[in-house]
Design a protein around this motif. Structure first.
Motif, short mmCIF file in Angstrom:
data_model
loop_
_atom_site.label_atom_id
_atom_site.label_comp_id
_atom_site.label_asym_id
_atom_site.label_seq_id
_atom_site.Cartn_x
_atom_site.Cartn_y
_atom_site.Cartn_z
N ARG A 1 0.79 -1.33 -0.03
CA ARG A 1 0.13 0.01 -0.13
C ARG A 1 1.00 1.35 0.01
O ARG A 1 0.74 2.33 0.70
CB ARG A 1 -0.84 -0.02 1.08
N TRP A 2 1.91 1.02 -0.80
CA TRP A 2 3.05 2.36 -0.99
C TRP A 2 3.54 2.53 0.35
O TRP A 2 4.72 3.71 0.19
CB TRP A 2 2.18 3.78 -1.48
N ARG A 3 3.61 1.78 1.42
CA ARG A 3 4.30 2.13 2.55
C ARG A 3 5.83 1.85 2.13
O ARG A 3 6.21 1.23 1.59
CB ARG A 3 3.94 1.25 3.66
N GLY A 4 6.85 2.67 2.52
CA GLY A 4 8.18 2.77 2.40
C GLY A 4 8.64 3.59 1.13
O GLY A 4 9.83 3.76 0.80
N VAL A 5 7.65 3.71 0.32
CA VAL A 5 7.82 4.69 -0.92
C VAL A 5 7.40 6.09 -0.46
O VAL A 5 8.09 7.15 -0.85
CB VAL A 5 7.04 4.06 -2.01
N VAL A 6 6.28 6.32 0.05
CA VAL A 6 6.01 7.57 0.62
C VAL A 6 6.26 7.76 2.08
O VAL A 6 6.41 7.12 2.87
CB VAL A 6 4.28 7.70 0.61
N HIS A 7 6.69 9.18 2.11
CA HIS A 7 7.27 9.71 3.31
C HIS A 7 6.23 9.42 4.52
O HIS A 7 5.07 9.83 4.21
CB HIS A 7 7.64 11.20 3.27
N PRO A 8 6.62 8.76 5.62
CA PRO A 8 5.77 8.61 6.70
C PRO A 8 5.02 9.82 7.24
O PRO A 8 3.71 9.57 7.43
CB PRO A 8 6.89 8.11 7.84
N GLU A 9 5.50 10.83 7.07
CA GLU A 9 4.42 12.13 7.50
C GLU A 9 3.73 12.80 6.53
O GLU A 9 2.57 13.23 6.83
CB GLU A 9 5.44 13.15 7.62
N ASP A 10 3.75 12.10 5.22
CA ASP A 10 2.87 12.57 4.26
C ASP A 10 1.82 11.28 3.76
O ASP A 10 0.89 11.38 2.96
CB ASP A 10 3.46 12.71 2.84
N TYR A 11 2.18 10.07 4.68
CA TYR A 11 1.46 8.81 4.32
C TYR A 11 0.03 9.04 4.61
O TYR A 11 -1.10 8.46 3.63
CB TYR A 11 1.93 7.52 4.77
N LEU B 1 8.22 11.24 -2.13
CA LEU B 1 8.43 9.99 -2.64
C LEU B 1 9.76 9.48 -2.57
O LEU B 1 10.77 10.57 -2.92
CB LEU B 1 8.14 9.63 -3.98
N ARG B 2 10.33 8.39 -2.23
CA ARG B 2 11.76 7.97 -2.00
C ARG B 2 12.22 7.52 -3.43
O ARG B 2 11.57 6.81 -3.77
CB ARG B 2 11.73 6.76 -0.91
N HIS B 3 13.34 8.07 -3.64
CA HIS B 3 14.15 7.73 -4.88
C HIS B 3 15.12 6.56 -4.48
O HIS B 3 15.66 6.50 -3.62
CB HIS B 3 15.11 8.96 -5.25
N ARG B 4 15.04 5.84 -5.32
CA ARG B 4 15.40 4.15 -4.96
C ARG B 4 16.96 4.34 -5.02
O ARG B 4 17.57 3.66 -4.10
CB ARG B 4 15.26 3.24 -6.11
N SER B 5 17.65 5.20 -5.67
CA SER B 5 19.34 5.08 -5.85
C SER B 5 19.68 6.04 -4.83
O SER B 5 20.67 5.73 -4.32
CB SER B 5 19.54 5.37 -7.23
#
Length: 544
Positions: free
Chosen positions: A211-221, A245-249
């Motif tokens: 559900r997009w956890r780990g990608v969306v910042h916790p404060e914005d989820y 959103l977290r950039h993978r690299s």
């Protein structure tokens, strides 16, 4: 020879010519060419592109790179719908600037290809070429014209490709520099273009599971989750929110604008939601920078104000210290002791040898006694002035009605001698030092009695007015008054407006009053006219 297209630039006007030159320079830079080589390649491209703009029709510049062979080139292909080679005056000059060139025609279209050799092409692979494309797409526009042109071209491409097949739709969404996706009614990802995986490193199945956890910042989820976890209102057209959103690299978060819109069938039934994620990180950084600049300016202003206040306090402290040093020196025991001896021996002479002194001698001794008394009064006033701040200040509730009545009782004798009337109205209770407040009102009432008119009994009124946490206390009389032009010197040390022969005093009374009011964080001023009395106005806080 295989080629990989990097970017296109339509050639319609002089603004497009500038874009063609800058994009050619940029491709040369990415290919590792020196600055002079970049300029040479871009100049050749500009020469041919100018002819296309001046004489051609539907001109277009396509910047590419060769692949699949040992020697690699960057290529500029200029397409023109008007095959009139004699008009390409700049081609002859461009030939001398590039490694090789090629001219081909097909129907009404003419293509001129300019090749420039890449010396260091060992690391030129598909990944590197993809990164070049990405950089061209993500680079900010060089001018408002390019921004409008870029958006217009994207909208035209979008309008054209949305009419094509699903495969064409996927190709389009993968080519646009933004994340495009569709959601089911349950909030699950149905489709997402390649930009989502490239940016986040996560696929559709993984995002649906987490559900997009780990990608969306916790404060914005929580705000983002409203888009995927709950059914939006049926009447909603477009729902937007901002999230990171977290950039993978890079393992860093970048701000994006998330937006979803419903796609309905002809009967109005919801089929799915179409959404996109646009990178707005640069805009956010700009807003943060502007906000930080404003906060910095406010902080600097506060620092300047604090610095001014500090300098004022230091100046007041230095002045107070100088005054205390002067008073301590003058009022030392070395000064008091001789004065006491003068008074003692002059009294002794008058008492014991008065009969042996002639009238002139007795008169001299009288002058000596009076001078000694004045000296002792001056010493005591100096000590009182110095001790206003020297001794500790103790603030506690003080009923000014009771305190002023005590002062009036203490002045009972001079009040009776001058047939004076002292009226005390209702006064407030304030936080103050009782001893200093007593001295303050004693000095003010004594002045009102001292400077009374000879033809009129003294009338003194003490009254107050409370406004919020401040009170204004007035001591008004009907005495001789003074000219207000002397106000600045009245509260200074040793300053007197009247002769000491008629009105006794040391010139310290009002200076002491001003200092007492200052340590109570208040102020004192006066209003008067000659012959019409005076009013001293105290402004004091109710609470310290």
């Amino acid at each position: 020879m295989k080629t990989q297209e990097i970017i296109r630039v339509t050639l319609q006007n002089e603004m497009d010519l500038i874009l063609a030159h800058k994009r050619s320079m940029r491709l040369g830079e990415l290919a590792g060419l020196s600055l002079s080589a970049q300029t040479t390649f871009a100049t050749a491209v500009s020469e041919v592109a100018r002819n296309t703009i001046d004489h051609g029709k539907n001109g277009c510049l396509v910047l590419s790179v060769t692949t699949g062979q040992k020697e690699k080139y960057i290529i500029a292909r200029i397409n023109d719908d008007e095959p009139q080679l004699q008009k390409y005056e700049g081609l002859e000059y461009a030939k001398r600037l590039v490694s090789k060139y090629n001219i081909s025609t097909s129907g009404n279209e003419t293509s001129i290809e300019l090749y420039y050799y890449i010396p260091l092409s060992d690391k030129l692979d598909a990944r590197r070429i993809d990164s070049w494309r990405l950089q061209f797409r993500e680079e900010p526009a060089l001018s408002p014209y390019e921004e409008i042109k870029r958006k217009n071209e994207q909208l035209q491409d979008l309008a054209q490709k949305l009419k094509e097949s699903e495969q064409q739709y996927k190709t389009l969404t993968n080519a646009l520099p933004l994340i495009i996706f569709t959601l089911s009614e349950a909030g699950n990802l149905v489709y997402a273009n390649e930009w989502l995986r490239r940016f986040t490193g996560a696929g559709i199945a993984e995002l649906n599971e987490t559900r997009w956890r780990g990608v969306v910042h916790p404060e914005d989820y929580d705000s983002f989750a409203l888009l995927i976890n709950h059914n939006p209102p049926l009447g909603a057209a477009t729902i937007k929110t901002q999230c990171r959103l977290r950039h993978r690299s890079e393992d860093e978060y970048y701000w994006h604008l998330a937006s979803i819109s419903p796609l309905r069938d002809e009967e109005g039934r919801l089929q799915y939601w179409i959404g996109y994620l646009v990178d707005i990180n640069a805009q956010k950084m700009m807003e943060t920078t502007l906000r930080n600049n404003e906060e910095l300016k406010e902080t600097q202003q506060q620092l300047r104000e604090h610095q001014d206040a500090l300098e004022t306090n230091i100046s007041n402290l230095n002045r107070s210290n100088r005054e205390l040093q002067e008073f301590a020196y003058v009022a030392s025991h070395d000064l008091q002791e001789p004065t006491r001896k003068i008074s003692f021996y002059s009294d002794y002479l008058l008492n014991k040898y008065e009969g042996q002194l002639d009238p002139k001698g007795r008169d001299y001794l009288g002058h000596m006694q009076r001078a000694a008394r004045r000296m002792r009064t001056l010493i005591n006033d100096l000590l009182a002035f110095a001790q206003v701040e020297r001794e500790g200040i103790t603030f506690k509730p003080v009923n000014l009605n009771e305190l002023v009545q005590q002062v009036v009782q203490g002045l009972e004798l001079p009040i009776a001698e001058k047939h004076a009337a002292v009226e005390v109205a209702d006064l407030p209770t304030i936080d103050a030092d009782p001893g200093r407040m007593h001295q303050l009102f004693q000095n003010l009432l004594s002045n009102s009695l001292k400077y009374a008119r000879e033809d009129l009994p003294p009338q003194v009124r003490v009254y107050a007015e409370v406004d919020g946490d401040q009170c204004t206390i007035c001591v008004a009389d009907n005495g001789i008054g003074f000219d207000e032009k002397y106000l600045p010197q009245m509260f200074a040390l040793f300053q007197r407006l009247h002769s000491g022969k008629k009105y006794e005093g040391t010139g310290l009374g009002l200076a002491i009053c001003q200092k007492i009011v200052a340590v109570h964080h208040g102020s004192i001023r006066a209003q008067s006219q000659v012959g019409e009395g005076a009013t001293f106005i105290l402004t004091l806080p109710l609470h310290q």
